[in-house]
Design an enzyme around this catalytic site. Structure first.
Site, PDB file in Angstrom:
ATOM      1  CD  GLU A   1      -3.281   0.626   2.062  1.00  0.00           C
ATOM      2  OE1 GLU A   1      -2.966   0.964   3.212  1.00  0.00           O
ATOM      3  OE2 GLU A   1      -4.416   0.206   1.789  1.00  0.00           O
TER       4      GLU A   1
ATOM      5  CG  HIS B   1       4.340 -29.935   3.924  1.00  0.00           C
ATOM      6  ND1 HIS B   1       4.909 -31.153   3.674  1.00  0.00           N
ATOM      7  CD2 HIS B   1       4.917 -29.468   5.055  1.00  0.00           C
ATOM      8  CE1 HIS B   1       5.770 -31.439   4.637  1.00  0.00           C
ATOM      9  NE2 HIS B   1       5.800 -30.429   5.479  1.00  0.00           N
TER      10      HIS B   1
ATOM     11  CE  LYS C   1     -11.215   2.577   1.289  1.00  0.00           C
ATOM     12  NZ  LYS C   1     -10.749   3.503   2.314  1.00  0.00           N
TER      13      LYS C   1
HETATM   14  O1  F6P Z   1      -7.134   0.326   2.541  1.00  0.00           O
HETATM   15  C1  F6P Z   1      -7.322   1.702   2.618  1.00  0.00           C
HETATM   16  C2  F6P Z   1      -7.287   2.147   4.048  1.00  0.00           C
HETATM   17  O2  F6P Z   1      -7.480   3.516   4.065  1.00  0.00           O
HETATM   18  C3  F6P Z   1      -5.998   1.755   4.772  1.00  0.00           C
HETATM   19  O3  F6P Z   1      -4.948   2.593   4.469  1.00  0.00           O
HETATM   20  C4  F6P Z   1      -6.463   1.775   6.180  1.00  0.00           C
HETATM   21  O4  F6P Z   1      -5.573   1.115   7.039  1.00  0.00           O
HETATM   22  C5  F6P Z   1      -7.800   1.080   6.045  1.00  0.00           C
HETATM   23  O5  F6P Z   1      -8.324   1.555   4.833  1.00  0.00           O
HETATM   24  C6  F6P Z   1      -8.761   1.317   7.165  1.00  0.00           C
HETATM   25  O6  F6P Z   1      -9.033   2.690   7.319  1.00  0.00           O
HETATM   26  P1  F6P Z   1      -9.642   3.275   8.646  1.00  0.00           P
HETATM   27  O7  F6P Z   1      -8.686   2.966   9.757  1.00  0.00           O
HETATM   28  O8  F6P Z   1      -9.801   4.732   8.406  1.00  0.00           O
HETATM   29  O9  F6P Z   1     -10.963   2.596   8.889  1.00  0.00           O
END
Ligand code: F6P
Length: 499
Positions: free
Chosen positions: A322, A353, A471
């Site tokens: 990330e 395995h 998202k």
């Molecule tokens: O995967 C995207 C992200 O923003 C991560 O960087 C983060 O750890 C996760 O989602 C959860 O985000 P939050 O802690 O704001 O719920």
């Protein structure tokens, strides 16, 4: 790697944690030359900024301060007055009563990504250090995925009246987390209504919020006393040292959490001061850069040979991928060179395995980090069980060393079937004995490795625009599924939506 390039032992250490990089392609001299080529001139300044919490996250316009969560801004800096510590103590002593007057027996951390992986990994790895002060049994569970998959397993084994939910979310807006919490709200209703309590009573006594967004926690109804905050400038994937680590402390105790931070601080000092040839994170970063840039190796397998590190590969996937899986530099310009590798892996003895066949004789190049704990004791067992476990430990060490050798040096038998090309570079991280300190130091070493590689590739390692874009598309698809739009998608997507 041919036997010609078999180097002498190359090993550096920091208080019980050793990095052996003998099986990398670079000799010490080549490493030094490569460091002068790849470390930017101002690297020392940038590193100092990171340690002091003033390195700039350019795309999000803020500083990067996760190192301060284990030093000046630690949630347990003064354990006597710390809100974090007092919440943990109330829970672990049985003094936290739920809305119907019963002590809390189960804690469920609801969070995803950085709000799940670090706490889950560390609670699991250090669980055996939990014996310190717990007078009352409290079990911590973890729920992360948006499909509710873990709720199916957790809800049947906990009691709504004695369960506290930690909502762990830096933004306090992640849909995955709130989808789980919405289901939990439905689940608590019968028990609470029967007891003459309301959902508000439940939120007040059964929720602790961990977030960088206190307003959102207050709007949700969480009283200030049950909110733990941390700074926006602590990245989610770097946040296990902050309030987000609450479930580590509810599992293992405040003292273990302090020791974890102390180990990470030691690694910060080491990273800041050790010369390149002895600097664990820098050596990991430079050899990794070399493998990626000069050898074209696009992946790194994380292979821990100790069950307590079971969640390490997933944690490092987020930390590294990330952060450095990007095609745009910190100035927002497109780049045309390879950046962070694919991180994958699994618990070594089981991997043997499953996927090791491919590693030994498959077509693809890879690099690997083996993680080994040299000594483990089990004083809770009888002498004969301890002896048997010690033999198992030897068996695991022998297997780790053997597979690592075969991957590096290969083997040529009499037939094609008995040919193992070798030539795969690896690190060996040896922990003399697993302690909260050595674990903290190991994780901080990986953080600094990722930082240094990001600097060398001129990336901003502290944002994740690709995930944000995904998202947004998910929202579009969901709207269509719920009949709010009539957007049409590609035939494959449509087939599922119409099916
Ligand atoms: O995967 C995207 C992200 O923003 C991560 O960087 C983060 O750890 C996760 O989602 C959860 O985000 P939050 O802690 O704001 O719920």
């Amino acid at each position: 790697m041919s036997t010609d390039s078999l180097h002498a032992l190359q090993r550096t250490s920091l208080e019980g944690l050793k990095l052996d990089w003998s099986y990398q392609f670079l000799t010490p001299q080549q490493l030094t030359d490569y460091a002068s080529k790849r470390l930017p001139e101002n690297f020392s300044d940038l590193r100092e900024q990171l340690i002091k919490g003033c390195f700039e996250n350019k795309s999000e316009g803020r500083q990067v301060t996760h190192t301060l969560s284990r030093s000046t801004e630690s949630v347990v800096k003064d354990p006597k007055t710390s809100k974090f510590a007092s919440i943990v103590r109330r829970l672990r002593s049985g003094n936290w009563l739920g809305a119907t007057g019963k002590p809390i027996t189960d804690i469920v951390n609801v969070g995803v990504g950085g709000s799940d992986l670090g706490p889950l990994m560390t609670s699991f790895a250090l669980g055996e250090f939990a014996s310190d002060v717990q007078q009352h049994k409290v079990t911590t569970h973890f729920v992360s995925s948006m499909d509710g998959g873990q709720l199916y397993a957790v809800l049947p084994v906990v009691n709504p009246e004695t369960t506290l939910f930690i909502i762990a979310s830096k933004s306090f807006g992640t849909i995955d987390t709130f989808a789980n919490i919405d289901t939990v709200r439905e689940w608590i209703k019968p028990a609470f209504y029967k007891a003459g309590k309301t959902e508000q009573d439940w939120v007040k006594d059964h929720i602790v919020g961990l977030s960088a967004n206190p307003k959102a926690m207050t709007d949700y109804g969480i009283p200030a006393a049950h909110q733990l905050t941390f700074s926006q400038s602590v990245g989610g994937r770097f946040s296990m040292w902050s309030a987000i680590g609450l479930s580590i402390a509810t599992t293992c105790g405040v003292r273990v959490f302090e020791r974890l931070l102390a180990g990470a601080r030691k690694m910060d000092e080491h990273f800041a001061t050790a010369p390149v040839e002895q600097n664990i994170p820098l050596l990991m970063a430079l050899t990794g850069l070399y493998n990626r840039e000069e050898r074209g190796i696009n992946n790194l397998a994380i292979l821990p040979y100790d069950g307590r590190f079971r969640h390490l590969p997933s944690y490092l996937q987020q930390l590294d991928m990330e952060s450095n899986g990007k095609q745009c530099n910190h100035n927002g310009e497109a780049i045309d060179y390879p950046t962070g590798p694919i991180i994958w892996g699994g618990f070594g003895p089981n991997g043997q395995h499953a996927f090791f066949q491919h590693l030994h004789q498959g077509y693809d190049s890879f690099s690997a980090d083996f993680v080994l704990v040299r000594r483990r004791e089990g004083p809770q067992f009888t002498e004969s069980v301890q002896e048997s476990l010690a033999q198992q430990q030897d068996l695991s060490v022998a297997n780790c060393l053997a597979h690592r050798r075969l991957m590096a040096f290969g083997y040529k038998g009499d037939s094609a079937r008995d040919y193992y090309p070798g030539g795969h570079p690896s690190n060996l991280l040896v922990i003399d004995e697993l302690t909260p300190e050595t674990f903290g130091a190991l994780i901080a070493a990986y953080e600094h490795k990722v930082f240094m590689q990001g600097v060398a590739w001129e990336l901003n390692s502290f944002d994740q625009p690709g995930v944000e874009r995904g998202k947004k598309i998910a929202v579009d698809v969901l709207k269509r599924m719920q009949g709010e739009t009539d957007t049409s998608f590609d035939p494959s997507t449509e087939a599922v939506l119409k099916g």
